[in-house]
Write a protein that holds these residues in place. Structure first.
Motif, PDB file in Angstrom:
ATOM      1  N   GLY A 150      -5.518   5.670   5.630  1.00 12.91           N
ATOM      2  CA  GLY A 150      -6.925   5.501   5.310  1.00 12.91           C
ATOM      3  C   GLY A 150      -7.143   4.663   4.061  1.00 12.91           C
ATOM      4  N   MET A 151      -6.264   4.818   3.088  1.00 11.81           N
ATOM      5  CA  MET A 151      -6.393   4.034   1.863  1.00 11.81           C
ATOM      6  C   MET A 151      -6.221   2.540   2.126  1.00 11.81           C
ATOM      7  N   PRO A 156     -13.030   0.735   6.398  1.00 15.62           N
ATOM      8  CA  PRO A 156     -13.139   2.165   6.105  1.00 15.62           C
ATOM      9  C   PRO A 156     -14.135   2.891   6.997  1.00 15.62           C
ATOM     10  N   ARG A 168     -11.103   8.097   0.900  1.00 19.72           N
ATOM     11  CA  ARG A 168     -11.281   6.648   0.799  1.00 19.72           C
ATOM     12  C   ARG A 168     -12.575   6.318   0.046  1.00 19.72           C
ATOM     13  N   ARG A 169     -13.658   7.034   0.343  1.00 20.07           N
ATOM     14  CA  ARG A 169     -14.920   6.786  -0.359  1.00 20.07           C
ATOM     15  C   ARG A 169     -14.771   7.053  -1.849  1.00 20.07           C
ATOM     16  N   ASP A 172     -12.883   4.229  -3.527  1.00 14.42           N
ATOM     17  CA  ASP A 172     -13.722   3.047  -3.698  1.00 14.42           C
ATOM     18  C   ASP A 172     -14.763   3.264  -4.800  1.00 14.42           C
ATOM     19  N   ARG A 178      -5.918   1.301  -4.532  1.00 14.81           N
ATOM     20  CA  ARG A 178      -5.677   1.972  -3.259  1.00 14.81           C
ATOM     21  C   ARG A 178      -4.237   1.840  -2.785  1.00 14.81           C
TER      22      ARG A 178
END
Length: 255
Positions: A150-151, A156, A168-169, A172, A178
Motif C-alpha cells: 500500500g505504501m 492509493p 497510506r493516508r 501522505d 513511503r
C-alpha cells in the motif's frame, strides 16, 4: 535536536525535554509513520510529564521524523529499533529508565523491557491481545507485506484494504518517506515477544474504539502483574484523551 549514530551507521535523532534530573528519565517511543512530535508532543503528553517534574527523552525511530531514512528492509524491524533504544540508554548514561511505547513503539518497548534491566517501569499503548497470541508473528508478517504494498501503490485510491488505506493516508498527510515506511513494514517483527520475561511494573493503555488494540486485557494478563487502563478514542484519538496522559504520568510517578 540531538543525534547519535547507531552501531550499523544509521543516524538517530532524539529530543530532550525538562530540566529536573532528580528522577529517572522517561523515554518515549512513537508509533509507525509518525514521529515523537506527532505522537507525544502534540497530544500534550510530554508537557504533562515535564509539569510533573520528569525529564523526557523522545527519539525519532529510524525511517521516521528527523532520523535517517534508509530504504533497505535489512535496516529495519522492531528488534533493530530496540537495539537503538538500548544504545540511546548507553549514551545517556543513566542507571534507570521509565519507558513508554505506542503501537509500533509498544512492540519495541516490550522487546527492550524483557531484556534490559535498566527499565524501571513500562507503559505500552495502542496494542492489544494479538501480541499474546502464538500466531501473532505470522499475522503481523502478512499484514506488514500488505502495508508495504500500500505504501508503494501508484494509485492509493485503489487500495482495497481499509486499514492499509488508512496507513497510506496518514503517510501522505505527514509527508513520511513511503519507501522507508514500506521497508519497515516488510521488516515487521516476526519473532516471539517474551512477555513472561517482563518483570517490571507495567501499564497497558488502550482506546476503547481502537481496532489495533483489541482485547488489551489479554495482553495485560500475559505480562506478570500488569494493569490495564482504558481511555476514549480510536488508534490516534486515544492519545488525545486527557486520561491517557494522566494515567501514564500517574503510573510512572509510583514508587
Amino acid at each position: 535536536m540531538h543525534h547519535f549514530t547507531a552501531t550499523d551507521g544509521i543516524r538517530i535523532a532524539y529530543q530532550l525535554f525538562g530540566s529536573d534530573r532528580s528522577r529517572p528519565p522517561v523515554v518515549l517511543h512513537h508509533g509507525y509513520i509518525v514521529d515523537a512530535r506527532l505522537n507525544w508532543v502534540g497530544p500534550g503528553i510530554v508537557a504533562a510529564l515535564v509539569a510533573a517534574g520528569r525529564w523526557v527523552v523522545a527519539p525519532d525511530a529510524r525511517g521516521h521524523g528527523a532520523s535517517e531514512k534508509p530504504h533497505a528492509p535489512a535496516c529495519y524491524g522492531e528488534a533493530r529499533m530496540a537495539d537503538d533504544l538500548r544504545e540511546l540508554f548507553d549514551r545517556l548514561g543513566e542507571d534507570r529508565y521509565d519507558l513508554a511505547g505506542y503501537s509500533m513503539g509498544a512492540v519495541v518497548a516490550l522487546l527492550v523491557a524483557g531484556r534490559d534491566a535498566r527499565v524501571r517501569r513500562l507503559v505500552v499503548g495502542g496494542v492489544g491481545g494479538a501480541l499474546a497470541e502464538p500466531r501473532a508473528a505470522s499475522v503481523r508478517s502478512m499484514a506488514g507485506a500488505a502495508v508495504a504494498a500500500g505504501m508503494l501503490a501508484a494509485e492509493p485510491r485503489l487500495i482495497g484494504n481499509p486499514g492499509v488505506a488508512a496507513f497510506r493516508r496518514l503517510a501522505d498527510q505527514v509527508g513520511a518517506d513511503r519507501q522507508a515506511m514500506a521497508a519497515q513494514a516488510r521488516a515487521t517483527h516476526a519473532g516471539p515477544i517474551e512477555l513472561a520475561r517482563i518483570r517490571v511494573p507495567t501499564l497497558v493503555l488502550a482506546g476503547e474504539h481502537d481496532p489495533l488494540a483489541l482485547q488489551p486485557e489479554r495482553l495485560a494478563a500475559a505480562i506478570p502483574g500488569a494493569r490495564l487502563a482504558m481511555v476514549q478514542g480510536d488508534h490516534m484519538g486515544a492519545l488525545q484523551d486527557r486520561r491517557f496522559a494522566s494515567a501514564l504520568v500517574d503510573f510512572l510517578a509510583e514508587a
